[in-house]
Design a protein around this motif. Structure first.
Motif, PDB file in Angstrom:
ATOM      1  N   MET A   1     -49.580 -92.276  34.533  1.00 41.38           N
ATOM      2  CA  MET A   1     -50.651 -93.081  33.946  1.00 41.38           C
ATOM      3  C   MET A   1     -50.590 -92.985  32.425  1.00 41.38           C
ATOM      4  O   MET A   1     -50.416 -91.905  31.865  1.00 41.38           O
ATOM      5  CB  MET A   1     -52.015 -92.593  34.458  1.00 41.38           C
ATOM      6  N   SER A   2     -50.707 -94.109  31.759  1.00 36.96           N
ATOM      7  CA  SER A   2     -50.706 -94.126  30.301  1.00 36.96           C
ATOM      8  C   SER A   2     -51.894 -93.345  29.756  1.00 36.96           C
ATOM      9  O   SER A   2     -52.979 -93.356  30.330  1.00 36.96           O
ATOM     10  CB  SER A   2     -50.785 -95.567  29.806  1.00 36.96           C
ATOM     11  N   ASP A   3     -51.670 -92.669  28.614  1.00 34.74           N
ATOM     12  CA  ASP A   3     -52.765 -91.935  27.969  1.00 34.74           C
ATOM     13  C   ASP A   3     -53.927 -92.849  27.642  1.00 34.74           C
ATOM     14  O   ASP A   3     -55.078 -92.427  27.600  1.00 34.74           O
ATOM     15  CB  ASP A   3     -52.267 -91.266  26.682  1.00 34.74           C
ATOM     16  N   LEU A   4     -53.637 -94.135  27.385  1.00 32.06           N
ATOM     17  CA  LEU A   4     -54.688 -95.082  27.034  1.00 32.06           C
ATOM     18  C   LEU A   4     -55.737 -95.187  28.124  1.00 32.06           C
ATOM     19  O   LEU A   4     -56.903 -95.402  27.868  1.00 32.06           O
ATOM     20  CB  LEU A   4     -54.069 -96.462  26.758  1.00 32.06           C
ATOM     21  N   PHE A   5     -55.285 -95.040  29.394  1.00 30.25           N
ATOM     22  CA  PHE A   5     -56.203 -95.191  30.513  1.00 30.25           C
ATOM     23  C   PHE A   5     -56.762 -93.854  30.988  1.00 30.25           C
ATOM     24  O   PHE A   5     -57.576 -93.802  31.891  1.00 30.25           O
ATOM     25  CB  PHE A   5     -55.497 -95.918  31.664  1.00 30.25           C
ATOM     26  N   CYS A   6     -56.296 -92.760  30.381  1.00 25.00           N
ATOM     27  CA  CYS A   6     -56.759 -91.430  30.764  1.00 25.00           C
ATOM     28  C   CYS A   6     -57.995 -91.100  29.930  1.00 25.00           C
ATOM     29  O   CYS A   6     -57.953 -91.108  28.700  1.00 25.00           O
ATOM     30  CB  CYS A   6     -55.646 -90.424  30.509  1.00 25.00           C
ATOM     31  N   ALA A 143     -61.197 -88.653  20.621  1.00 26.93           N
ATOM     32  CA  ALA A 143     -60.916 -89.046  21.999  1.00 26.93           C
ATOM     33  C   ALA A 143     -59.441 -89.378  22.180  1.00 26.93           C
ATOM     34  O   ALA A 143     -58.816 -88.979  23.178  1.00 26.93           O
ATOM     35  CB  ALA A 143     -61.784 -90.229  22.402  1.00 26.93           C
ATOM     36  N   ASP A 144     -58.848 -90.100  21.232  1.00 23.29           N
ATOM     37  CA  ASP A 144     -57.429 -90.457  21.326  1.00 23.29           C
ATOM     38  C   ASP A 144     -56.540 -89.223  21.345  1.00 23.29           C
ATOM     39  O   ASP A 144     -55.505 -89.198  22.007  1.00 23.29           O
ATOM     40  CB  ASP A 144     -57.030 -91.361  20.150  1.00 23.29           C
ATOM     41  N   GLN A 169     -71.636 -98.400  26.241  1.00 27.38           N
ATOM     42  CA  GLN A 169     -71.932 -99.621  26.991  1.00 27.38           C
ATOM     43  C   GLN A 169     -73.266 -99.551  27.721  1.00 27.38           C
ATOM     44  O   GLN A 169     -73.886-100.582  27.980  1.00 27.38           O
ATOM     45  CB  GLN A 169     -70.815 -99.882  27.996  1.00 27.38           C
ATOM     46  N   ASN A 170     -73.698 -98.349  28.049  1.00 27.34           N
ATOM     47  CA  ASN A 170     -74.895 -98.209  28.861  1.00 27.34           C
ATOM     48  C   ASN A 170     -76.130 -97.805  28.067  1.00 27.34           C
ATOM     49  O   ASN A 170     -77.137 -97.386  28.640  1.00 27.34           O
ATOM     50  CB  ASN A 170     -74.655 -97.200  29.999  1.00 27.34           C
ATOM     51  N   LEU A 171     -76.071 -97.934  26.724  1.00 32.39           N
ATOM     52  CA  LEU A 171     -77.225 -97.623  25.883  1.00 32.39           C
ATOM     53  C   LEU A 171     -77.469 -98.775  24.911  1.00 32.39           C
ATOM     54  O   LEU A 171     -76.653 -99.671  24.775  1.00 32.39           O
ATOM     55  CB  LEU A 171     -76.996 -96.335  25.088  1.00 32.39           C
ATOM     56  N   LEU A 189     -70.133 -87.685  26.756  1.00 36.09           N
ATOM     57  CA  LEU A 189     -69.601 -89.024  26.520  1.00 36.09           C
ATOM     58  C   LEU A 189     -68.205 -89.133  27.115  1.00 36.09           C
ATOM     59  O   LEU A 189     -67.359 -88.269  26.873  1.00 36.09           O
ATOM     60  CB  LEU A 189     -69.542 -89.293  25.009  1.00 36.09           C
ATOM     61  N   MET A 190     -67.962 -90.191  27.886  1.00 35.61           N
ATOM     62  CA  MET A 190     -66.613 -90.461  28.390  1.00 35.61           C
ATOM     63  C   MET A 190     -66.044 -91.651  27.637  1.00 35.61           C
ATOM     64  O   MET A 190     -66.707 -92.686  27.491  1.00 35.61           O
ATOM     65  CB  MET A 190     -66.626 -90.751  29.891  1.00 35.61           C
ATOM     66  N   VAL A 191     -64.822 -91.509  27.156  1.00 35.44           N
ATOM     67  CA  VAL A 191     -64.143 -92.568  26.418  1.00 35.44           C
ATOM     68  C   VAL A 191     -62.828 -92.874  27.119  1.00 35.44           C
ATOM     69  O   VAL A 191     -61.994 -91.978  27.308  1.00 35.44           O
ATOM     70  CB  VAL A 191     -63.874 -92.144  24.956  1.00 35.44           C
ATOM     71  N   ASP A 192     -62.648 -94.131  27.523  1.00 37.15           N
ATOM     72  CA  ASP A 192     -61.386 -94.555  28.126  1.00 37.15           C
ATOM     73  C   ASP A 192     -61.088 -95.984  27.700  1.00 37.15           C
ATOM     74  O   ASP A 192     -61.734 -96.518  26.786  1.00 37.15           O
ATOM     75  CB  ASP A 192     -61.410 -94.402  29.648  1.00 37.15           C
ATOM     76  N   ALA A 193     -60.115 -96.602  28.342  1.00 41.81           N
ATOM     77  CA  ALA A 193     -59.708 -97.949  27.949  1.00 41.81           C
ATOM     78  C   ALA A 193     -60.822 -98.967  28.134  1.00 41.81           C
ATOM     79  O   ALA A 193     -60.803-100.041  27.522  1.00 41.81           O
ATOM     80  CB  ALA A 193     -58.471 -98.367  28.750  1.00 41.81           C
ATOM     81  N   ASP A 194     -61.800 -98.660  28.957  1.00 43.49           N
ATOM     82  CA  ASP A 194     -62.911 -99.578  29.199  1.00 43.49           C
ATOM     83  C   ASP A 194     -64.044 -99.417  28.190  1.00 43.49           C
ATOM     84  O   ASP A 194     -65.019-100.165  28.233  1.00 43.49           O
ATOM     85  CB  ASP A 194     -63.460 -99.390  30.615  1.00 43.49           C
TER      86      ASP A 194
END
Length: 200
Positions: A1-6, A143-144, A169-171, A189-194
């Motif tokens: 899996m690409s780091d971008l999506f992790c 995060a990156d 996105q949820n605030l 906080l979770m940070v991913d490609a989304d």
């Protein structure tokens, strides 16, 4: 899996309670009070099972002391266990620096941010947009660097609150008005490609 999506998980914690000698607007000086040190140790206990990869912190003394106490409690050692950066400092209040501290003067600007007016700013200081850009860029960079890991980030109340509420996105900015971090408290906080999501 690409780091971008992790996903990277950032546990953002406000520094512990602080004692000051001065009673004017300043982002310098201060040290953790006995209660602040206890709050830092309690924070360490809360994250002790999280396999914290690194601790990031504002370079102010109160944030650094908080980070160092947590690192010691967790047994994190080495030159990179705690990384400090000026980019995580509290809001820059411009020409108010050195003036007598009055929380109403702060709220005259920050309340506008929580109402969605991020263009409002302090004279010769930062606007809400400035703070969100500065803090957001630093948190995104952290995060990156830590995809697939969990890190602790020691932050400041207002800057962190408006940045999370503006980017997650949820605030919404209004959420930050009544949900700012107490001393030693933390948010996940979770940070991913989304994008960004506050989990708790």
């Amino acid at each position: 899996m690409s780091d971008l999506f992790c996903a990277a998980t950032l546990v953002l914690a406000r520094h512990g309670e602080t004692s000051y000698l001065e009673n004017w607007f300043s982002d310098e000086g201060g040290w953790l009070s006995p209660e602040g040190r206890a709050q830092a140790r309690a924070l360490a206990r809360r994250v002790s099972g999280r396999r914290i990869a690194r601790i990031w912190a504002s370079d102010t003394s109160r944030a650094v002391q908080t980070a160092e106490i947590v690192a010691a409690e967790l047994g994190l050692t080495g030159g990179n266990a705690v990384v400090t950066t000026k980019a995580l400092r509290e809001v820059y209040v411009g020409s108010l620096a050195g003036e007598p501290f009055d929380v109403r003067t702060l709220h005259a600007v920050t309340d506008r941010w929580f109402d969605g007016d991020l263009a409002a700013g302090f004279p010769d200081g930062e606007s809400g947009d400035d703070v969100v850009d500065r803090y957001g860029e630093q948190l995104a960079a952290i995060a990156d660097e830590h995809r697939g890991e969990t890190v602790l980030v020691v932050v400041h109340q207002t800057a962190a609150a408006i940045t999370l509420a503006s980017n997650a996105q949820n605030l919404s900015p209004a959420y930050a008005r009544d949900h700012q971090l107490d001393h030693g408290a933390d948010v996940e906080l979770m940070v991913d490609a989304d994008g960004w999501r506050v989990l708790r």
